[in-house]
Write an enzyme that holds these catalytic residues in place. Structure first.
Site, short mmCIF file in Angstrom:
data_model
loop_
_atom_site.label_atom_id
_atom_site.label_comp_id
_atom_site.label_asym_id
_atom_site.label_seq_id
_atom_site.Cartn_x
_atom_site.Cartn_y
_atom_site.Cartn_z
N ARG A 2 -6.54 9.38 -18.93
CA ARG A 2 -5.32 9.34 -19.75
C ARG A 2 -5.66 9.07 -21.22
O ARG A 2 -6.61 8.36 -21.53
CB ARG A 2 -4.35 8.27 -19.24
CG ARG A 2 -3.69 8.65 -17.91
CD ARG A 2 -2.58 7.69 -17.59
NE ARG A 2 -1.52 7.71 -18.59
CZ ARG A 2 -0.53 8.59 -18.61
NH1 ARG A 2 -0.48 9.55 -17.71
NH2 ARG A 2 0.41 8.51 -19.55
N GLU B 139 -12.41 -19.09 9.52
CA GLU B 139 -11.34 -18.32 8.91
C GLU B 139 -11.30 -18.51 7.40
O GLU B 139 -11.17 -17.55 6.64
CB GLU B 139 -9.99 -18.70 9.53
CG GLU B 139 -8.85 -17.84 9.00
CD GLU B 139 -7.54 -18.10 9.71
OE1 GLU B 139 -7.34 -17.53 10.79
OE2 GLU B 139 -6.73 -18.89 9.18
#
Length: 374
Positions: A263, A237
Protein backbone atom coordinates in the site's frame (compact mmCIF):
# COMPACT_ATOMS: atom_id res chain seq x y z
CA UNK A 1 26.71 -41.46 17.19
CA UNK A 2 24.41 -39.52 19.51
CA UNK A 3 24.76 -36.37 17.38
CA UNK A 4 23.96 -38.41 14.27
CA UNK A 5 20.78 -39.79 15.86
CA UNK A 6 19.80 -36.28 16.95
CA UNK A 7 20.28 -34.99 13.41
CA UNK A 8 18.14 -37.80 11.99
CA UNK A 9 15.39 -37.00 14.50
CA UNK A 10 15.50 -33.29 13.61
CA UNK A 11 15.16 -34.14 9.92
CA UNK A 12 12.25 -36.50 10.61
CA UNK A 13 10.49 -33.98 12.86
CA UNK A 14 11.02 -31.17 10.35
CA UNK A 15 9.36 -33.31 7.69
CA UNK A 16 6.48 -34.13 10.06
CA UNK A 17 6.06 -30.44 10.87
CA UNK A 18 5.85 -29.60 7.17
CA UNK A 19 3.07 -32.17 6.84
CA UNK A 20 1.25 -30.64 9.80
CA UNK A 21 1.47 -27.19 8.22
CA UNK A 22 0.01 -28.55 4.98
CA UNK A 23 -2.87 -30.11 6.91
CA UNK A 24 -3.40 -26.94 8.94
CA UNK A 25 -3.83 -24.91 5.77
CA UNK A 26 -6.94 -27.02 5.01
CA UNK A 27 -8.41 -26.84 8.52
CA UNK A 28 -9.80 -23.32 8.55
CA UNK A 29 -13.41 -24.31 7.84
CA UNK A 30 -13.21 -28.02 8.72
CA UNK A 31 -15.45 -29.30 11.51
CA UNK A 32 -13.40 -32.51 11.65
CA UNK A 33 -10.09 -30.70 12.13
CA UNK A 34 -9.59 -31.91 15.72
CA UNK A 35 -9.52 -35.58 14.74
CA UNK A 36 -7.49 -34.97 11.61
CA UNK A 37 -4.80 -33.09 13.51
CA UNK A 38 -4.83 -35.61 16.36
CA UNK A 39 -4.46 -38.45 13.86
CA UNK A 40 -1.14 -36.90 12.85
CA UNK A 41 0.05 -37.32 16.45
CA UNK A 42 0.03 -33.72 17.72
CA UNK A 43 -1.74 -34.53 21.00
CA UNK A 44 0.69 -37.33 21.84
CA UNK A 45 3.98 -35.50 21.16
CA UNK A 46 4.91 -34.67 24.76
CA UNK A 47 3.79 -37.98 26.30
CA UNK A 48 6.50 -40.63 26.84
CA UNK A 49 6.58 -43.71 24.63
CA UNK A 50 5.99 -45.92 27.67
CA UNK A 51 2.55 -44.31 28.02
CA UNK A 52 1.74 -44.63 24.32
CA UNK A 53 2.96 -41.18 23.29
CA UNK A 54 5.51 -40.07 20.73
CA UNK A 55 8.05 -39.20 23.42
CA UNK A 56 9.57 -36.24 21.56
CA UNK A 57 9.08 -33.75 24.37
CA UNK A 58 7.59 -30.40 25.28
CA UNK A 59 9.66 -28.27 22.93
CA UNK A 60 8.50 -30.33 19.96
CA UNK A 61 4.88 -30.13 21.14
CA UNK A 62 5.10 -26.33 21.40
CA UNK A 63 6.68 -26.08 17.95
CA UNK A 64 3.78 -28.11 16.57
CA UNK A 65 1.14 -25.96 18.28
CA UNK A 66 2.83 -22.80 17.00
CA UNK A 67 3.08 -24.14 13.46
CA UNK A 68 -0.54 -25.28 13.42
CA UNK A 69 -1.82 -21.91 14.65
CA UNK A 70 0.35 -19.95 12.22
CA UNK A 71 -0.63 -21.92 9.15
CA UNK A 72 -4.32 -22.32 9.97
CA UNK A 73 -4.84 -18.84 11.40
CA UNK A 74 -7.11 -20.43 13.99
CA UNK A 75 -6.93 -19.36 17.62
CA UNK A 76 -9.63 -21.38 19.36
CA UNK A 77 -8.86 -24.87 18.06
CA UNK A 78 -5.15 -25.00 19.03
CA UNK A 79 -6.03 -23.34 22.36
CA UNK A 80 -8.62 -26.03 23.07
CA UNK A 81 -6.21 -28.80 22.09
CA UNK A 82 -3.49 -27.30 24.27
CA UNK A 83 -5.92 -27.10 27.20
CA UNK A 84 -6.54 -30.83 26.88
CA UNK A 85 -2.84 -31.63 26.52
CA UNK A 86 -1.71 -29.72 29.58
CA UNK A 87 -4.67 -29.82 31.98
CA UNK A 88 -6.06 -33.30 31.25
CA UNK A 89 -3.36 -35.46 29.72
CA UNK A 90 -0.49 -34.28 31.92
CA UNK A 91 -2.33 -35.05 35.21
CA UNK A 92 -3.36 -38.43 33.81
CA UNK A 93 0.25 -39.18 32.93
CA UNK A 94 1.44 -38.21 36.41
CA UNK A 95 -1.32 -39.61 38.63
CA UNK A 96 -3.19 -42.15 36.50
CA UNK A 97 -2.78 -45.90 36.77
CA UNK A 98 -2.51 -48.36 33.89
CA UNK A 99 -6.27 -48.87 33.69
CA UNK A 100 -6.90 -45.13 33.59
CA UNK A 101 -4.25 -44.69 30.92
CA UNK A 102 -5.92 -47.34 28.78
CA UNK A 103 -9.46 -46.07 29.35
CA UNK A 104 -8.87 -42.33 29.19
CA UNK A 105 -5.37 -41.24 28.16
CA UNK A 106 -5.04 -43.38 25.03
CA UNK A 107 -8.23 -42.12 23.34
CA UNK A 108 -7.42 -38.53 24.34
CA UNK A 109 -4.02 -38.69 22.65
CA UNK A 110 -5.50 -40.43 19.60
CA UNK A 111 -8.19 -37.79 19.21
CA UNK A 112 -11.06 -40.26 19.48
CA UNK A 113 -12.08 -38.60 22.75
CA UNK A 114 -12.00 -35.00 23.98
CA UNK A 115 -11.08 -34.01 27.53
CA UNK A 116 -12.05 -31.07 29.73
CA UNK A 117 -10.67 -29.84 33.04
CA UNK A 118 -13.36 -28.51 35.41
CA UNK A 119 -12.12 -26.54 38.41
CA UNK A 120 -13.51 -22.99 38.19
CA UNK A 121 -16.79 -22.21 39.95
CA UNK A 122 -19.13 -19.23 39.70
CA UNK A 123 -18.22 -17.52 42.97
CA UNK A 124 -14.74 -18.87 43.64
CA UNK A 125 -12.56 -18.16 40.59
CA UNK A 126 -9.03 -18.88 41.76
CA UNK A 127 -10.06 -19.12 45.43
CA UNK A 128 -9.79 -22.85 46.06
CA UNK A 129 -10.99 -22.49 49.64
CA UNK A 130 -14.37 -21.44 48.26
CA UNK A 131 -14.98 -24.48 46.04
CA UNK A 132 -18.46 -25.79 46.76
CA UNK A 133 -18.64 -28.87 44.53
CA UNK A 134 -18.68 -31.82 46.91
CA UNK A 135 -17.93 -35.52 46.62
CA UNK A 136 -19.17 -37.86 49.34
CA UNK A 137 -18.20 -41.50 49.51
CA UNK A 138 -20.97 -43.93 50.33
CA UNK A 139 -20.93 -47.45 51.72
CA UNK A 140 -20.64 -49.06 48.30
CA UNK A 141 -17.31 -47.28 47.78
CA UNK A 142 -18.66 -45.02 45.05
CA UNK A 143 -18.65 -41.24 45.17
CA UNK A 144 -21.57 -38.89 44.66
CA UNK A 145 -20.69 -35.47 43.25
CA UNK A 146 -22.89 -32.40 43.55
CA UNK A 147 -22.15 -28.83 42.48
CA UNK A 148 -21.44 -26.71 39.43
CA UNK A 149 -18.47 -25.55 37.34
CA UNK A 150 -18.11 -22.80 34.76
CA UNK A 151 -15.75 -21.69 31.98
CA UNK A 152 -15.05 -25.35 31.17
CA UNK A 153 -12.94 -25.38 28.00
CA UNK A 154 -14.14 -28.16 25.64
CA UNK A 155 -17.17 -28.62 27.90
CA UNK A 156 -19.80 -28.83 25.11
CA UNK A 157 -17.95 -31.61 23.25
CA UNK A 158 -15.93 -33.38 25.96
CA UNK A 159 -16.18 -37.13 26.43
CA UNK A 160 -14.43 -37.09 29.80
CA UNK A 161 -14.17 -34.42 32.50
CA UNK A 162 -11.42 -34.09 35.08
CA UNK A 163 -13.35 -32.58 38.00
CA UNK A 164 -12.11 -31.16 41.30
CA UNK A 165 -14.45 -31.64 44.26
CA UNK A 166 -14.25 -31.04 47.98
CA UNK A 167 -14.04 -34.24 50.03
CA UNK A 168 -13.08 -32.65 53.36
CA UNK A 169 -13.45 -29.29 55.05
CA UNK A 170 -10.54 -26.94 55.70
CA UNK A 171 -7.47 -26.27 53.61
CA UNK A 172 -7.56 -26.89 49.85
CA UNK A 173 -4.21 -28.61 50.36
CA UNK A 174 -5.96 -31.57 52.00
CA UNK A 175 -9.63 -31.11 51.18
CA UNK A 176 -9.84 -31.64 47.41
CA UNK A 177 -10.01 -34.80 45.30
CA UNK A 178 -9.91 -35.24 41.52
CA UNK A 179 -12.32 -37.46 39.58
CA UNK A 180 -12.61 -38.63 35.98
CA UNK A 181 -16.24 -38.42 34.93
CA UNK A 182 -17.54 -39.68 31.59
CA UNK A 183 -20.00 -37.58 29.62
CA UNK A 184 -22.78 -40.17 29.82
CA UNK A 185 -22.63 -40.47 33.62
CA UNK A 186 -26.11 -39.96 35.11
CA UNK A 187 -26.35 -36.70 37.04
CA UNK A 188 -23.82 -34.86 34.87
CA UNK A 189 -25.48 -32.06 32.92
CA UNK A 190 -23.62 -29.90 30.38
CA UNK A 191 -24.76 -26.30 30.01
CA UNK A 192 -25.07 -24.34 26.80
CA UNK A 193 -22.07 -22.87 25.02
CA UNK A 194 -20.84 -19.68 26.71
CA UNK A 195 -20.79 -16.72 24.32
CA UNK A 196 -17.47 -14.88 24.15
CA UNK A 197 -15.63 -12.41 21.96
CA UNK A 198 -12.27 -14.17 21.78
CA UNK A 199 -10.78 -17.59 20.94
CA UNK A 200 -13.19 -18.27 18.10
CA UNK A 201 -13.64 -22.01 17.68
CA UNK A 202 -12.95 -22.95 21.30
CA UNK A 203 -16.13 -23.91 23.12
CA UNK A 204 -16.73 -23.24 26.81
CA UNK A 205 -19.70 -24.25 28.94
CA UNK A 206 -20.93 -24.66 32.47
CA UNK A 207 -21.24 -28.05 34.12
CA UNK A 208 -23.80 -29.18 36.69
CA UNK A 209 -23.45 -32.23 38.92
CA UNK A 210 -26.64 -33.52 40.50
CA UNK A 211 -25.86 -36.55 42.68
CA UNK A 212 -23.50 -37.76 39.95
CA UNK A 213 -22.22 -41.25 40.88
CA UNK A 214 -18.57 -42.04 40.14
CA UNK A 215 -16.74 -45.30 40.82
CA UNK A 216 -13.74 -45.16 43.13
CA UNK A 217 -11.68 -46.53 40.22
CA UNK A 218 -12.21 -43.17 38.51
CA UNK A 219 -10.64 -41.17 41.32
CA UNK A 220 -7.41 -39.66 39.96
CA UNK A 221 -4.67 -39.76 42.58
CA UNK A 222 -5.37 -40.30 46.24
CA UNK A 223 -8.28 -39.05 48.27
CA UNK A 224 -7.49 -35.45 49.26
CA UNK A 225 -4.86 -35.42 46.51
CA UNK A 226 -6.77 -33.01 44.29
CA UNK A 227 -4.56 -30.05 45.11
CA UNK A 228 -1.52 -31.92 43.78
CA UNK A 229 -3.45 -32.80 40.60
CA UNK A 230 -4.45 -29.14 40.17
CA UNK A 231 -0.93 -27.82 40.73
CA UNK A 232 0.53 -30.31 38.27
CA UNK A 233 -2.01 -29.30 35.63
CA UNK A 234 -1.38 -25.60 36.22
CA UNK A 235 2.39 -26.00 36.07
CA UNK A 236 2.18 -27.27 32.49
CA UNK A 237 -0.82 -25.27 31.36
CA UNK A 238 0.64 -21.94 32.46
CA UNK A 239 3.95 -22.78 30.83
CA UNK A 240 2.63 -23.88 27.44
CA UNK A 241 -1.00 -22.82 26.91
CA UNK A 242 0.22 -19.78 24.95
CA UNK A 243 2.39 -21.72 22.48
CA UNK A 244 -0.24 -21.29 19.72
CA UNK A 245 -0.19 -17.50 20.15
CA UNK A 246 3.38 -17.46 18.84
CA UNK A 247 2.05 -18.79 15.57
CA UNK A 248 -0.79 -16.27 15.53
CA UNK A 249 1.69 -13.45 16.11
CA UNK A 250 4.02 -14.75 13.39
CA UNK A 251 1.17 -14.97 10.89
CA UNK A 252 -0.13 -11.52 11.79
CA UNK A 253 3.34 -10.00 11.47
CA UNK A 254 3.88 -11.57 8.07
CA UNK A 255 0.49 -10.31 6.86
CA UNK A 256 1.15 -6.82 8.23
CA UNK A 257 4.51 -6.61 6.46
CA UNK A 258 2.88 -7.63 3.19
CA UNK A 259 0.22 -4.97 3.74
CA UNK A 260 2.63 -2.07 4.32
CA UNK A 261 4.75 -3.15 1.36
CA UNK A 262 1.79 -3.21 -1.02
CA UNK A 263 0.00 0.00 0.00
CA UNK A 264 1.04 3.56 -0.68
CA UNK A 265 0.17 6.85 1.01
CA UNK A 266 1.08 10.28 -0.34
CA UNK A 267 2.91 8.51 -3.13
CA UNK A 268 5.15 6.43 -0.90
CA UNK A 269 4.93 2.81 0.35
CA UNK A 270 3.61 2.62 3.90
CA UNK A 271 6.72 0.68 4.84
CA UNK A 272 8.90 3.70 4.08
CA UNK A 273 7.42 5.70 6.97
CA UNK A 274 9.51 5.59 10.11
CA UNK A 275 6.53 5.30 12.46
CA UNK A 276 5.31 2.23 10.54
CA UNK A 277 8.77 0.66 10.51
CA UNK A 278 9.14 1.20 14.25
CA UNK A 279 5.80 -0.45 14.94
CA UNK A 280 6.83 -3.50 12.98
CA UNK A 281 10.18 -3.66 14.74
CA UNK A 282 8.46 -3.51 18.14
CA UNK A 283 6.10 -6.30 17.07
CA UNK A 284 9.07 -8.37 15.90
CA UNK A 285 10.76 -7.77 19.26
CA UNK A 286 7.65 -8.90 21.16
CA UNK A 287 7.38 -12.10 19.13
CA UNK A 288 11.10 -12.86 19.44
CA UNK A 289 11.10 -12.23 23.18
CA UNK A 290 8.01 -14.37 23.76
CA UNK A 291 9.51 -17.20 21.71
CA UNK A 292 12.81 -17.10 23.57
CA UNK A 293 11.15 -17.38 26.97
CA UNK A 294 8.61 -20.04 26.06
CA UNK A 295 11.08 -22.35 24.33
CA UNK A 296 13.65 -21.96 27.08
CA UNK A 297 10.88 -23.07 29.45
CA UNK A 298 10.05 -26.02 27.21
CA UNK A 299 13.68 -27.13 27.26
CA UNK A 300 13.60 -26.93 31.06
CA UNK A 301 10.55 -29.17 31.08
CA UNK A 302 12.31 -31.64 28.78
CA UNK A 303 15.10 -31.79 31.39
CA UNK A 304 12.57 -32.37 34.16
CA UNK A 305 13.31 -28.96 35.70
CA UNK A 306 10.03 -27.06 35.27
CA UNK A 307 8.87 -25.30 38.46
CA UNK A 308 5.82 -23.18 39.24
CA UNK A 309 7.74 -19.90 39.28
CA UNK A 310 9.07 -20.48 35.77
CA UNK A 311 5.61 -21.51 34.53
CA UNK A 312 4.08 -18.31 35.89
CA UNK A 313 6.89 -16.20 34.48
CA UNK A 314 6.32 -17.76 31.05
CA UNK A 315 2.56 -17.22 31.15
CA UNK A 316 2.96 -13.62 32.31
CA UNK A 317 5.73 -12.73 29.85
CA UNK A 318 4.16 -14.27 26.75
CA UNK A 319 0.72 -12.80 27.48
CA UNK A 320 2.29 -9.38 28.11
CA UNK A 321 4.21 -9.46 24.82
CA UNK A 322 1.12 -10.75 23.00
CA UNK A 323 -0.82 -7.72 24.25
CA UNK A 324 1.99 -5.32 23.31
CA UNK A 325 2.11 -6.86 19.85
CA UNK A 326 -1.63 -6.49 19.36
CA UNK A 327 -1.70 -2.90 20.56
CA UNK A 328 0.58 -2.02 17.64
CA UNK A 329 -1.23 -4.09 15.01
CA UNK A 330 -4.42 -2.05 14.34
CA UNK A 331 -2.52 1.17 13.64
CA UNK A 332 -0.73 -0.49 10.74
CA UNK A 333 -4.09 -0.89 9.02
CA UNK A 334 -5.83 2.28 10.14
CA UNK A 335 -9.57 2.06 9.56
CA UNK A 336 -9.07 -1.22 7.69
CA UNK A 337 -8.29 -2.84 11.05
CA UNK A 338 -12.04 -3.04 11.60
CA UNK A 339 -12.44 -5.34 8.59
CA UNK A 340 -12.52 -9.06 9.44
CA UNK A 341 -9.91 -9.97 6.82
CA UNK A 342 -7.15 -8.13 8.70
CA UNK A 343 -7.82 -10.16 11.85
CA UNK A 344 -6.51 -7.25 13.94
CA UNK A 345 -9.42 -6.77 16.33
CA UNK A 346 -10.02 -10.52 16.72
CA UNK A 347 -6.38 -11.03 17.65
CA UNK A 348 -6.58 -8.13 20.10
CA UNK A 349 -9.49 -9.87 21.82
CA UNK A 350 -7.45 -13.07 22.01
CA UNK A 351 -4.61 -11.11 23.60
CA UNK A 352 -6.88 -9.62 26.25
CA UNK A 353 -8.21 -13.11 27.05
CA UNK A 354 -4.66 -14.43 27.51
CA UNK A 355 -4.30 -12.25 30.61
CA UNK A 356 -7.00 -14.18 32.47
CA UNK A 357 -7.17 -17.89 31.70
CA UNK A 358 -4.89 -20.31 33.58
CA UNK A 359 -4.66 -17.71 36.32
CA UNK A 360 -4.75 -13.94 35.89
CA UNK A 361 -1.65 -11.84 35.29
CA UNK A 362 -1.98 -10.55 38.86
CA UNK A 363 -1.89 -14.12 40.14
CA UNK A 364 1.23 -14.88 38.11
CA UNK A 365 2.84 -11.76 39.61
CA UNK A 366 1.98 -13.02 43.09
CA UNK A 367 3.53 -16.44 42.45
CA UNK A 368 6.69 -14.93 40.97
CA UNK A 369 7.02 -12.44 43.86
CA UNK A 370 6.70 -15.25 46.41
CA UNK A 371 9.45 -17.13 44.58
CA UNK A 372 11.63 -14.07 45.02
CA UNK A 373 11.00 -14.20 48.74
CA UNK A 374 8.67 -11.19 48.77
Amino acid sequence: MKDHQSHLFEEEFTGWLAGLRALADKCREDDGAWRKVASQGLLSLAAPEAAGGAGVGYEAACLALEAFAEESGLSGLPFAMAAQMWACQEPLLEFGNKAQHDRYLAPLMAGTAVGAFAATEYDSGSDLLSLRTRADQHGDGRWRLSGAKTFVTNGPTADVFLILARTAEGSALFGLTAFLVRRETPGLHIGKVIDKTALAGAQLSSLHLDDCVVDDADRLGGTSGGFAVLMHAMRYERAFILAPTLGLMAGALRQAIEHVRSRTQFGQPLGSYETIRQRLVRMHMSLTSAREVLYATARRADRGALDHGRSSLTKLHVSTEFNRFCQELPDLYGGYALLPETGATALLADAVASRYYSGTSDMQMKIIAEGLGL
